[in-house]
Design a protein around this motif. Structure first.
Motif, PDB file in Angstrom:
ATOM      1  N   LEU A  32      -0.746  -9.575  15.741  1.00  0.00           N
ATOM      2  CA  LEU A  32      -1.259 -10.966  15.266  1.00  0.00           C
ATOM      3  C   LEU A  32      -0.607 -11.379  13.686  1.00  0.00           C
ATOM      4  O   LEU A  32       0.066 -12.485  13.645  1.00  0.00           O
ATOM      5  N   PHE A  33      -0.607 -10.352  12.975  1.00  0.00           N
ATOM      6  CA  PHE A  33      -0.303 -10.839  11.637  1.00  0.00           C
ATOM      7  C   PHE A  33       0.851 -10.148  11.096  1.00  0.00           C
ATOM      8  O   PHE A  33       1.049 -10.303   9.960  1.00  0.00           O
ATOM      9  N   GLY A  34       1.502  -9.109  11.709  1.00  0.00           N
ATOM     10  CA  GLY A  34       2.673  -8.717  11.217  1.00  0.00           C
ATOM     11  C   GLY A  34       2.249  -7.499  10.377  1.00  0.00           C
ATOM     12  O   GLY A  34       3.037  -6.750   9.490  1.00  0.00           O
ATOM     13  N   TRP A  35       1.088  -7.037  10.258  1.00  0.00           N
ATOM     14  CA  TRP A  35       0.460  -6.093   9.209  1.00  0.00           C
ATOM     15  C   TRP A  35       1.099  -4.747   9.545  1.00  0.00           C
ATOM     16  O   TRP A  35       1.179  -4.408  10.868  1.00  0.00           O
ATOM     17  N   THR A  36       1.190  -3.962   8.656  1.00  0.00           N
ATOM     18  CA  THR A  36       1.344  -2.339   9.029  1.00  0.00           C
ATOM     19  C   THR A  36       0.126  -1.674   8.430  1.00  0.00           C
ATOM     20  O   THR A  36      -0.939  -2.315   7.829  1.00  0.00           O
ATOM     21  N   VAL A  37       0.091  -0.154   9.005  1.00  0.00           N
ATOM     22  CA  VAL A  37      -1.201   0.540   8.510  1.00  0.00           C
ATOM     23  C   VAL A  37      -0.694   1.653   7.684  1.00  0.00           C
ATOM     24  O   VAL A  37       0.385   2.333   7.837  1.00  0.00           O
ATOM     25  N   SER A  38      -1.894   2.187   6.928  1.00  0.00           N
ATOM     26  CA  SER A  38      -1.649   3.335   6.128  1.00  0.00           C
ATOM     27  C   SER A  38      -3.059   4.138   6.395  1.00  0.00           C
ATOM     28  O   SER A  38      -4.017   3.560   6.151  1.00  0.00           O
ATOM     29  N   ASP A  39      -3.073   5.252   7.078  1.00  0.00           N
ATOM     30  CA  ASP A  39      -4.104   5.940   7.398  1.00  0.00           C
ATOM     31  C   ASP A  39      -4.304   6.750   6.118  1.00  0.00           C
ATOM     32  O   ASP A  39      -3.704   7.549   5.692  1.00  0.00           O
ATOM     33  N   SER A  40      -5.723   6.747   5.704  1.00  0.00           N
ATOM     34  CA  SER A  40      -6.267   7.353   4.500  1.00  0.00           C
ATOM     35  C   SER A  40      -6.511   8.983   4.808  1.00  0.00           C
ATOM     36  O   SER A  40      -6.691   9.482   3.621  1.00  0.00           O
ATOM     37  N   GLY A  41      -6.395   9.367   5.981  1.00  0.00           N
ATOM     38  CA  GLY A  41      -6.580  10.811   6.393  1.00  0.00           C
ATOM     39  C   GLY A  41      -7.991  11.139   6.625  1.00  0.00           C
ATOM     40  O   GLY A  41      -8.801  10.306   6.292  1.00  0.00           O
ATOM     41  N   SER A  42      -8.188  12.375   6.846  1.00  0.00           N
ATOM     42  CA  SER A  42      -9.384  13.043   7.355  1.00  0.00           C
ATOM     43  C   SER A  42     -10.504  12.777   6.004  1.00  0.00           C
ATOM     44  O   SER A  42     -11.704  12.892   6.210  1.00  0.00           O
ATOM     45  N   GLU A  43     -10.046  13.045   5.044  1.00  0.00           N
ATOM     46  CA  GLU A  43     -11.070  13.055   3.525  1.00  0.00           C
ATOM     47  C   GLU A  43     -11.510  11.719   3.594  1.00  0.00           C
ATOM     48  O   GLU A  43     -12.782  11.743   3.138  1.00  0.00           O
ATOM     49  N   TYR A  44     -10.989  10.585   4.176  1.00  0.00           N
ATOM     50  CA  TYR A  44     -11.714   9.508   4.141  1.00  0.00           C
ATOM     51  C   TYR A  44     -12.179   8.894   5.453  1.00  0.00           C
ATOM     52  O   TYR A  44     -12.309   7.770   5.692  1.00  0.00           O
ATOM     53  N   GLY A  45     -12.277   9.906   6.414  1.00  0.00           N
ATOM     54  CA  GLY A  45     -12.764   9.503   7.863  1.00  0.00           C
ATOM     55  C   GLY A  45     -11.517   8.569   8.669  1.00  0.00           C
ATOM     56  O   GLY A  45     -11.836   7.888   9.444  1.00  0.00           O
ATOM     57  N   ASN A  46     -10.416   8.993   8.161  1.00  0.00           N
ATOM     58  CA  ASN A  46      -9.188   8.319   8.727  1.00  0.00           C
ATOM     59  C   ASN A  46      -9.404   6.656   8.852  1.00  0.00           C
ATOM     60  O   ASN A  46      -8.789   5.860   9.567  1.00  0.00           O
ATOM     61  N   TYR A  47     -10.015   6.471   7.502  1.00  0.00           N
ATOM     62  CA  TYR A  47     -10.070   4.668   7.155  1.00  0.00           C
ATOM     63  C   TYR A  47      -8.530   4.143   7.224  1.00  0.00           C
ATOM     64  O   TYR A  47      -7.694   4.748   6.776  1.00  0.00           O
ATOM     65  N   ILE A  48      -8.398   3.034   7.614  1.00  0.00           N
ATOM     66  CA  ILE A  48      -7.027   2.485   7.934  1.00  0.00           C
ATOM     67  C   ILE A  48      -7.136   1.378   6.767  1.00  0.00           C
ATOM     68  O   ILE A  48      -8.003   0.529   6.631  1.00  0.00           O
ATOM     69  N   LEU A  49      -6.055   1.350   6.294  1.00  0.00           N
ATOM     70  CA  LEU A  49      -5.690   0.050   5.083  1.00  0.00           C
ATOM     71  C   LEU A  49      -4.628  -0.852   5.940  1.00  0.00           C
ATOM     72  O   LEU A  49      -3.512  -0.196   6.265  1.00  0.00           O
ATOM     73  N   PHE A  50      -4.992  -1.964   6.065  1.00  0.00           N
ATOM     74  CA  PHE A  50      -3.811  -2.944   6.622  1.00  0.00           C
ATOM     75  C   PHE A  50      -2.870  -3.489   5.432  1.00  0.00           C
ATOM     76  O   PHE A  50      -3.454  -3.764   4.358  1.00  0.00           O
ATOM     77  N   ARG A  51      -1.704  -3.500   5.741  1.00  0.00           N
ATOM     78  CA  ARG A  51      -0.979  -3.955   4.660  1.00  0.00           C
ATOM     79  C   ARG A  51      -0.104  -4.832   4.865  1.00  0.00           C
ATOM     80  O   ARG A  51       0.447  -5.140   6.082  1.00  0.00           O
ATOM     81  N   LYS A  52       0.346  -6.028   4.001  1.00  0.00           N
ATOM     82  CA  LYS A  52       1.330  -7.029   4.152  1.00  0.00           C
ATOM     83  C   LYS A  52       2.493  -6.647   3.027  1.00  0.00           C
ATOM     84  O   LYS A  52       2.219  -6.704   2.114  1.00  0.00           O
ATOM     85  N   GLY A  53       3.529  -5.976   3.688  1.00  0.00           N
ATOM     86  CA  GLY A  53       4.555  -5.569   2.850  1.00  0.00           C
ATOM     87  C   GLY A  53       3.835  -4.431   2.039  1.00  0.00           C
ATOM     88  O   GLY A  53       3.582  -3.486   2.728  1.00  0.00           O
ATOM     89  N   ASP A  54       4.006  -4.586   0.978  1.00  0.00           N
ATOM     90  CA  ASP A  54       3.209  -3.422  -0.071  1.00  0.00           C
ATOM     91  C   ASP A  54       1.991  -3.639  -0.558  1.00  0.00           C
ATOM     92  O   ASP A  54       1.435  -2.949  -1.310  1.00  0.00           O
ATOM     93  N   ALA A  55       1.366  -4.641  -0.192  1.00  0.00           N
ATOM     94  CA  ALA A  55      -0.021  -5.009  -0.433  1.00  0.00           C
ATOM     95  C   ALA A  55      -0.957  -4.793   0.502  1.00  0.00           C
ATOM     96  O   ALA A  55      -1.004  -4.963   1.530  1.00  0.00           O
ATOM     97  N   ASP A  56      -2.024  -4.048   0.020  1.00  0.00           N
ATOM     98  CA  ASP A  56      -3.249  -3.886   0.515  1.00  0.00           C
ATOM     99  C   ASP A  56      -4.236  -5.265   0.916  1.00  0.00           C
ATOM    100  O   ASP A  56      -4.123  -6.015   0.061  1.00  0.00           O
ATOM    101  N   VAL A  57      -4.399  -5.680   2.155  1.00  0.00           N
ATOM    102  CA  VAL A  57      -4.935  -6.922   2.546  1.00  0.00           C
ATOM    103  C   VAL A  57      -6.276  -6.727   3.244  1.00  0.00           C
ATOM    104  O   VAL A  57      -7.140  -7.728   3.144  1.00  0.00           O
ATOM    105  N   ALA A  58      -6.614  -5.636   3.862  1.00  0.00           N
ATOM    106  CA  ALA A  58      -7.808  -5.457   4.488  1.00  0.00           C
ATOM    107  C   ALA A  58      -8.123  -3.906   5.206  1.00  0.00           C
ATOM    108  O   ALA A  58      -7.099  -3.405   5.230  1.00  0.00           O
ATOM    109  N   GLY A  59      -9.042  -3.703   5.828  1.00  0.00           N
ATOM    110  CA  GLY A  59      -9.291  -2.225   5.991  1.00  0.00           C
ATOM    111  C   GLY A  59     -10.006  -2.201   7.286  1.00  0.00           C
ATOM    112  O   GLY A  59     -10.674  -3.203   8.124  1.00  0.00           O
TER     113      GLY A  59
END
Length: 278
Positions: A32-59
């Motif tokens: 919907l938004f063209g976001w990419t994702v970055s998985d924070s890994g098991s240390e943070y419960g695989n919390y996902i950061l949604f990114r617009k380009g290089d910017a963090d926009v939501a989780g």
């Protein structure tokens, strides 16, 4: 624009989604938004950061198995001391849903419910300060508290978070205050007592920017979401109330394209930059 709001104490600095279907939500929001994702890994419960380009926009994170809570977006307010904010909130009538906890080296957080029944989070930043952009397509463009206890809500957030609300309208038909001065407005408080269905409690509502609300609303349906309220146009833009495929509610908000004169100036500047010098 860059997000100068992320570190302003008491104002929204982040929003995240707790979902019962992480893969489905991931596909929905990235398409919907063209976001990419970055998985924070098991240390943070695989919390996902949604990114617009290089910017963090939501989780986004997963609901606990068997959780009775509905899938929902949560707005976080920036604080300098999460423990103190929780203590002050509790003393002012809030309910603590999740006690303060440290999130690695990123910061410290807690989840509360204000005295009118609206859940929200607080975030004490360390390495992570919150969203990197605000007011652009594919980023948060507004945060709004729809409350059944308008006066009580304003009193609470003013007392605990130092808000200085500006009254936008104060009639029986439409009662609304904004937070942040002038062009720096970042959030609003709506007296929703006569507007919310009986089954819908007070809640914080996230607005996400798109260049074309009508097209985005159609895409929501194509991706398995639901359009709760068809696009409408108001003084501040065009909007549509929608849900993702598992029922998490949010609002699509229009982001204006540059005016024709501004585009012309930009084009002239680009042409001048291409001219040989000397």
């Amino acid at each position: 624009m860059p997000a100068p709001y992320a570190n302003r104490t008491g104002q929204p600095c982040w929003a995240d989604l707790m979902t019962s279907d992480l893969p489905r939500a991931r596909e929905f929001y990235t398409r919907l938004f063209g976001w990419t994702v970055s998985d924070s890994g098991s240390e943070y419960g695989n919390y996902i950061l949604f990114r617009k380009g290089d910017a963090d926009v939501a989780g986004m994170g997963s609901q606990e198995p068997g959780s009775p809570l509905p899938d929902a977006w949560t707005t976080y307010l920036s604080v300098t001391d999460a423990d103190a904010a929780v203590a002050s909130s509790r003393a002012a009538g809030a309910t603590v849903l999740a006690e303060p906890m440290t999130v690695g080296t990123m910061g410290r957080m807690a989840i509360l419910m204000d005295p009118t029944g609206a859940p929200f989070g607080v975030w004490q930043a360390d390495e992570f300060t919150g969203f990197d952009v605000f007011g652009e397509a594919g980023s948060p463009v507004w945060h709004e508290l729809n409350t059944r206890g308008y006066s009580a809500a304003l009193d609470f957030y003013t007392q605990v978070f130092g808000w200085e609300p500006a009254v936008l309208s104060d009639t029986d038909d439409f009662r609304y205050s904004t937070i942040g001065a002038g062009h720096d407005m970042v959030a609003g408080v709506f007296d929703a007592a006569e507007h919310l269905p009986d089954s819908v409690p007070s809640h914080w509502q996230l607005y996400l920017g798109v260049p074309d609300v009508h097209a985005a609303a159609a895409t929501v349906t194509e991706l398995g979401g639901t359009v709760i309220r068809e696009p409408w146009t108001a003084e501040f833009g065009t909007f549509a109330l929608v849900t993702d495929p598992t029922g998490a509610l949010f609002v699509l908000g229009s982001v204006d394209e540059p005016h024709a004169e501004e585009k012309a100036i930009e084009e002239e500047t680009e042409e001048d930059a291409d001219l040989p010098i000397g």
